[in-house]
Design an enzyme around this catalytic site. Structure first.
Site, mmCIF file in Angstrom:
data_model
loop_
_atom_site.group_PDB
_atom_site.id
_atom_site.type_symbol
_atom_site.label_atom_id
_atom_site.label_comp_id
_atom_site.label_asym_id
_atom_site.label_seq_id
_atom_site.Cartn_x
_atom_site.Cartn_y
_atom_site.Cartn_z
ATOM 1 N N SER A 105 0.808 -1.213 0.000
ATOM 2 C CA SER A 105 0.000 0.000 0.000
ATOM 3 C C SER A 105 0.846 1.271 0.000
ATOM 4 O O SER A 105 1.574 1.534 -0.943
ATOM 5 C CB SER A 105 -0.958 -0.041 1.195
ATOM 6 O OG SER A 105 -1.908 0.986 1.137
ATOM 7 N N ASP A 244 -2.629 6.472 -3.598
ATOM 8 C CA ASP A 244 -1.420 5.892 -3.020
ATOM 9 C C ASP A 244 -0.956 4.725 -3.887
ATOM 10 O O ASP A 244 -1.490 4.498 -4.975
ATOM 11 C CB ASP A 244 -1.652 5.467 -1.569
ATOM 12 C CG ASP A 244 -2.622 4.307 -1.435
ATOM 13 O OD1 ASP A 244 -3.480 4.136 -2.327
ATOM 14 O OD2 ASP A 244 -2.535 3.562 -0.440
ATOM 15 N N ASP A 246 -1.242 1.516 -4.020
ATOM 16 C CA ASP A 246 -2.160 0.495 -4.548
ATOM 17 C C ASP A 246 -3.525 1.074 -4.882
ATOM 18 O O ASP A 246 -4.457 0.349 -5.204
ATOM 19 C CB ASP A 246 -2.280 -0.690 -3.589
ATOM 20 C CG ASP A 246 -3.018 -0.356 -2.303
ATOM 21 O OD1 ASP A 246 -3.027 0.832 -1.910
ATOM 22 O OD2 ASP A 246 -3.574 -1.276 -1.682
ATOM 23 N N ASP A 248 -6.011 2.603 -3.307
ATOM 24 C CA ASP A 248 -7.254 2.529 -2.550
ATOM 25 C C ASP A 248 -7.440 3.735 -1.636
ATOM 26 O O ASP A 248 -8.435 3.843 -0.933
ATOM 27 C CB ASP A 248 -7.356 1.220 -1.752
ATOM 28 C CG ASP A 248 -6.254 1.052 -0.719
ATOM 29 O OD1 ASP A 248 -5.349 1.910 -0.645
ATOM 30 O OD2 ASP A 248 -6.291 0.039 0.016
#
Length: 447
Positions: A105, A244, A246, A248
Site C-alpha cells: 500500500s 497511493d 495500490d 485505494d
C-alpha cells in the site's frame, strides 16, 4: 484465536525478512490453496487471481505464490500491476474463488505484503485467515501431476477495470472543461486512473506514472501530496487527485492548493447522496475521524458511528449496520453502492459527480465543516515496549484527557503494520493540541 501472520491488512513486512521471503510465500500459496479446495464444491476447479503494485519485489513474491497454489491444485490468473480494488472487482466479475494483491500500500518499496479478497470481492474473514494459518502449521505437500494448477495471463485486466470505474460515474454527466492533475504515486494506478478521467472528458496531467520498481510512494501520491499541490498550481488546474501505491486511498487538492483529506471527502459523499434523496441511515468513520465531521454529519439528521482504524473495520461495521458510506481521514473511502471495497479512483469520481450536480467547488461543498486542529505524532518505539503497561504514560494520557474534557479527544493506538505508536490529540486550539500530543509522545522510549 490470535493470528500469527495476518495483521489488520493482510501480511506485510520488509522484503527479505520473514515472512516476506519466497519460502514462506510458497507455503502461504499452498496453505491458502488447501483451504480453498477443501471448501470448494465437488468437482469444482479453484481459480484465483493475483495482481500487484509496481514494487520490484512483486515479481519474486508472485512467482512464489504461484508455485504454492499450483502445488495445491489451484489455477492462477496473473494480471500484473493493477490497483487493489481492481483485483476485488475482477475476482467477483470473473467468478473466481479468491483474489490476491501483492502490495504494501502506502509503505516504501522495501516493504511488501499480501492481501486476500473473497469470491465476493470482500476482504477475507478472520475465520478464513485463521484456517490458512492452521494449514501453514502443517507440512507442505503437492498434488499429483495430473492435478497440478496452471497459470494464465489476463491481458485485458486494466481495460476491464477502467470500464468498471467509468460505469460508476453518472451517465448524464461528463468531465469536459475540467483540467485535472492525477498523481498515481508511481504505483498500481499509473496505467488506469489517467485513462478513466481522460475518457470521461477531462484534460489530464498525469504525474507519478513512471514506476521503476523503487519509486512507489517516494515523494508523491496520497501520502506526500506536496508534489500534487505544486503541479496543480503550476498547471493552473481545476483540481488535483492523489492516489497511493495500490490506489485505494484518495486525497484531493483544489485550484488554490488547499488539500482535502478523507474526512472532508466523506462528508461530501454523504451529503451528496442525501441531496439526491437516497436513504443513508448513517455514516461510518473511525476512531481518528475529525470531531467536526462527526458533528456535521449528525447535523444532516443521520447517524454516525466509529469503527477501529482500518478500512476492513469500516467495512465490517457498514455491513453490520446495513449502511453504504464510510471511510477514514487517510483517504480510504467506501461507497458500497458502487464497489465492495475502498477505491481511490471511484471515490474521486463520486466527489466530482457531487461537484458537477451541485455546481459547487469542493470548498463550497464543505463550507459548513470547519475541521478541529488534529495533531498526529508517529513514534517508533523500542522493541518489546508495552505501552499499555506504562504507568507514567497512562497517567499523562489521563491528565490530558481531563484537561480537554468536552472540547477535544485523545487517542493512542499501535500501528497494525509498523512498530509505531500513534498519538493523536484533537481540540479547537491548535497550540494546545500540539503541546498535549508532545507531552505524551515524549514519554515513549524511541527505537
Amino acid at each position: 484465536m490470535k493470528k500469527q501472520y495476518f495483521g489488520t491488512d493482510g501480511i506485510r513486512g520488509e522484503v527479505g525478512q520473514f515472512p516476506i521471503v519466497p519460502e514462506f510465500m510458497t507455503r502461504l500459496g499452498y496453505a491458502a490453496g488447501k483451504v480453498l479446495t477443501r471448501d470448494a464444491k465437488p468437482g469444482e476447479r479453484c481459480q484465483i487471481l493475483i495482481g500487484k503494485d509496481t514494487r520490484v519485489s512483486g515479481y519474486l513474491l508472485e512467482a512464489a505464490l504461484e508455485a504454492g497454489f499450483a502445488a495445491a491444485g489451484v489455477d492462477v490468473m496473473l494480471c500484473g500491476p493493477i490497483p487493489t480494488p481492481g483485483v476485488a472487482y475482477l475476482t467477483k466479475a470473473l467468478r473466481l474463488s479468491a483474489g490476491i494483491v501483492i502490495s504494501a500500500s502506502h509503505n516504501p518499496y522495501q516493504d511488501n505484503g499480501i492481501k486476500f479478497f473473497s469470491a465476493n470481492g470482500d476482504k477475507l474473514s478472520d475465520e478464513f485467515e485463521l484456517a490458512i494459518e492452521a494449514e501453514l502449521g502443517k507440512p507442505m505437500g503437492c498434488v499429483s501431476s495430473k492435478e497440478l494448477g496452471k497459470a494464465f495471463r489476463l491481458d485485458d485486466a486494466a481495460g476491464r477495470y477502467i470500464e468498471f470505474c467509468k460505469s460508476t460515474f453518472p451517465g448524464e454527466l461528463n468531465l469536459k472543461g475540467l483540467k485535472l492533475v492525477v498523481d498515481c504515486a508511481n504505483g498500481a494506478a499509473y496505467h488506469t486512473a489517467p485513462h478513466v478521467f481522460h475518457e470521461l472528458g477531462a484534460e489530464v496531467v498525469a504525474i507519478g506514472v513512471h514506476p521503476d520498481g523503487r519509486n512507489i510512494n517516494d515523494g508523491c501520491g496520497a501520502t506526500a501530496p506536496g508534489a500534487l499541490i505544486a503541479k496543480v498550481k503550476e498547471e493552473k488546474a481545476d483540481l488535483g487527485i492523489a492516489l497511493d501505491g495500490d490506489a485505494d486511498r484518495l486525497q484531493m487538492v483544489d485550484a488554490t492548493g488547499r488539500l482535502f483529506n478523507g474526512d472532508e471527502l466523506l462528508f461530501v459523499l454523504a451529503k451528496d447522496r442525501l441531496d439526491r434523496g437516497e436513504k443513508l441511515g448513517g455514516v461510518i468513520g473511525t476512531l481518528m475521524t475529525n470531531l467536526a465531521v462527526e458533528n456535521a454529519i449528525k447535523d444532516l439528521g443521520i447517524g454516525f458511528e466509529r469503527s477501529n482504524v482500518g478500512d476492513r473495520y469500516v467495512l465490517e461495521l457498514l455491513k453490520l449496520k446495513g449502511w453504504i458510506i464510510g471511510g477514514e481521514g487517510s483517504g480510504h473511502l467506501l461507497c458500497l453502492d458502487q464497489h465492495s471495497t475502498g477505491d481511490g479512483t471511484i471515490a474521486a469520481l463520486q466527489v466530482l459527480a457531487a461537484m458537477s450536480q451541485n455546481k459547487k467547488s469542493l470548498a463550497q461543498l464543505l463550507d459548513s465543516v470547519k475541521l478541529f486542529p488534529q495533531v498526529l505524532l508517529n513514534v517508533k518505539f523500542k522493541q518489546g515496549y508495552n505501552w499499555k503497561a506504562d504507568e507514567v504514560l497512562k497517567k499523562q494520557i489521563t491528565k490530558v484527557e481531563n484537561e480537554l474534557k468536552d472540547i477535544g479527544r485523545v487517542l493512542i493506538r499501535a500501528s497494525g503494520t509498523e512498530p509505531l505508536l500513534r498519538v493523536m490529540v484533537e481540540t479547537k486550539d491548535a497550540d494546545q493540541a500540539m503541546s498535549s500530543a508532545k507531552s505524551i509522545a515524549d514519554l515513549i522510549p524511541v527505537a
